[in-house]
Design a protein around this motif. Structure first.
Motif, PDB file in Angstrom:
ATOM      1  N   UNK A   1       0.853  -1.276  -0.046  1.00 14.19           N
ATOM      2  CA  UNK A   1       0.118   0.088  -0.111  1.00 14.19           C
ATOM      3  C   UNK A   1       0.929   1.283   0.002  1.00 14.19           C
ATOM      4  N   UNK A   2       2.136   1.020   0.617  1.00 17.47           N
ATOM      5  CA  UNK A   2       3.032   2.398   0.561  1.00 17.47           C
ATOM      6  C   UNK A   2       4.450   1.776   0.723  1.00 17.47           C
ATOM      7  N   UNK A   3       5.202   2.603   0.548  1.00 19.20           N
ATOM      8  CA  UNK A   3       6.538   2.271   0.641  1.00 19.20           C
ATOM      9  C   UNK A   3       7.220   3.430   1.551  1.00 19.20           C
ATOM     10  N   UNK A   4       7.770   3.268   2.748  1.00 20.01           N
ATOM     11  CA  UNK A   4       7.946   4.398   3.500  1.00 20.01           C
ATOM     12  C   UNK A   4       9.169   5.103   3.376  1.00 20.01           C
ATOM     13  N   UNK A   5      10.230   4.472   3.184  1.00 16.69           N
ATOM     14  CA  UNK A   5      11.618   5.032   2.985  1.00 16.69           C
ATOM     15  C   UNK A   5      11.788   6.100   4.012  1.00 16.69           C
ATOM     16  N   UNK A   6      12.051   7.373   3.597  1.00 16.78           N
ATOM     17  CA  UNK A   6      12.367   8.308   4.522  1.00 16.78           C
ATOM     18  C   UNK A   6      11.520   8.667   5.554  1.00 16.78           C
ATOM     19  N   UNK A   7      10.202   8.344   5.308  1.00 13.14           N
ATOM     20  CA  UNK A   7       8.987   8.695   6.214  1.00 13.14           C
ATOM     21  C   UNK A   7       9.503   8.153   7.696  1.00 13.14           C
TER      22      UNK A   7
ATOM     23  N   UNK B   1       5.010  -9.425  -6.240  1.00  8.73           N
ATOM     24  CA  UNK B   1       4.730  -8.262  -5.572  1.00  8.73           C
ATOM     25  C   UNK B   1       3.301  -7.435  -6.354  1.00  8.73           C
ATOM     26  N   UNK B   2       2.407  -6.879  -5.494  1.00  5.33           N
ATOM     27  CA  UNK B   2       1.500  -5.975  -6.083  1.00  5.33           C
ATOM     28  C   UNK B   2       1.408  -4.690  -5.480  1.00  5.33           C
ATOM     29  N   UNK B   3       1.259  -3.751  -6.088  1.00  6.55           N
ATOM     30  CA  UNK B   3       1.399  -2.264  -5.706  1.00  6.55           C
ATOM     31  C   UNK B   3       0.103  -1.552  -6.041  1.00  6.55           C
TER      32      UNK B   3
END
Length: 379
Positions: free
Chosen positions: A129-135, A161-163
């Motif tokens: 649902x999201x990729x957070x990375x720097x968050x 993977x499904x996005x």
């Protein structure tokens, strides 16, 4: 197909976007004759294994608190993953399921599902649902490196993977699988439910709905509304709760037109949120972080004019695609567009027609095709 979903939370006993997606897709696939099982925590009354709307619910862990100080509990996630592993391993080793689909967040269940599948013919599909990375730095502070590491480890785990959006797929490709191996299947909604939701006794010209957290930028909306309220006789309703609530309450009290702004808090009934969207003319959300942004689709289905932020961390432009307006996440930009829309500007694309593309029936058909490809080995 015999499909199992692995999710610590199960809708409608816990309500949230990821678990609702499983419910909506799962019930439709069950109606098509597929066998659907969800492995989760025991949040429902009754036996550990039960049938709900055509799906089998199988509790592999007891009910537990999901949050610690407004953040998802790491210990809960690890506990669920550990408890789910043995029964999953046993069932997958017996070839009970053709496909295992693991909800990505909170990550650890993906790792246990993959471990359970080793040595079996059962492919593992993940839904991002999201990729957070720097968050992670904003969310965990000093513990952010740990969050990033787990997210990257999960992304690099062999999977199908499904996005939920193109931007999420692009962000996932930056830390894990090749972009061409990532399928995009969006989130959805029941458009009929939106369009028949009862309107509230008191509606608002402009509404926002979402968790009150920093990147939603509700403070920008409050200031922009206060500016246009000098020229337009309009009201604003803020639906939602969260860690920013007290600060935003204080901000509202400082506005010149504070009497026209209502902080409605969290609404227990989903249809109440939809009703407020139906009663409104404008849905405004200057959020800069949206892996998909289901509220945009709900508002379009309710025939609201949507105003969203144009930002590299938001899928708003992809989801709206001409059926609303994009602004810089600043007070001046949002004020200008609010002024224009209140003056009669309308989007180039009909928002209701755009929303129809995200109806759960269409999304479930897409998901069914992708799941079958994973089973066939053609992914």
């Amino acid at each position: 197909m015999d499909i199992c979903f692995v999710s610590n939370v199960i809708y409608p006993f816990i309500t949230g976007g990821a678990e609702k997606r499983i419910h909506e897709i799962g019930t439709r696939l069950a109606d098509e004759g597929h066998d659907i099982t969800i492995y989760g925590r025991h949040f429902w009354d009754g036996p550990a294994e039960t049938t709900h709307e055509g799906m089998t619910l199988r509790a592999v862990a007891p009910e537990a608190e999901l949050y610690e100080d407004d953040r998802r509990s790491i210990t809960e996630a690890i506990d669920f993953a550990a408890r789910a592993l043995p029964p999953l391993r046993r069932r997958l080793s017996d070839d009970e399921h053709d496909l295992a689909i693991a909800s990505v967040f909170p990550y650890f269940p993906v790792l246990s599902t993959k471990l359970a599948s080793l040595g079996t013919s059962t492919p593992v599909v993940t839904t991002w649902h999201e990729v957070w990375g720097d968050y992670w730095e904003e969310y965990l502070g000093l513990l952010a490196p740990g969050g990033k590491l787990v997210e990257q480890l999960t992304a690099k785990t062999p999977q199908h993977p499904i996005a939920v959006s193109g931007i999420t797929a692009d962000n996932l490709a930056d830390i894990g699988p090749n972009r061409e191996h990532i399928e995009v299947v969006p989130n959805g909604l029941d458009t009929e439910q939106v369009q028949t939701a009862p309107r509230p006794d008191t509606g608002y010209d402009i509404v926002f709905a979402g968790r009150l957290i920093e990147h939603k930028n509700v403070d920008i909306l409050l200031e922009a509304f206060d500016a246009v309220a000098d020229r337009h006789d309009v009201t604003l309703g803020i639906i939602g709760d969260g860690p920013e609530r007290d600060r935003l309450d204080t901000k509202r009290e400082s506005l010149e037109h504070a009497d026209r702004v209502s902080m409605l808090g969290f609404l227990e009934e989903y249809e109440d949120v939809l009703g407020h969207m139906r009663a409104a003319d404008i849905f405004a959300s200057p959020s800069t972080r949206e892996g998909f942004g289901i509220t945009f689709v709900e508002a379009m289905a309710a025939d609201c004019t949507v105003i969203a932020a144009d930002h590299p961390d938001s899928a708003a432009d992809e989801v709206i695609d001409g059926a609303g307006f994009l602004v810089d996440p600043t007070v001046d930009s949002l004020t200008e567009t609010l002024d224009d829309v209140l003056g009669g500007d309308r989007p180039a694309t009909d928002p209701v027609e755009r929303a129809q593309q995200y109806d759960w029936d269409a999304v479930a058909d897409q998901a069914e095709t992708v799941y079958q490809r994973a089973i066939d080995g053609s992914w």
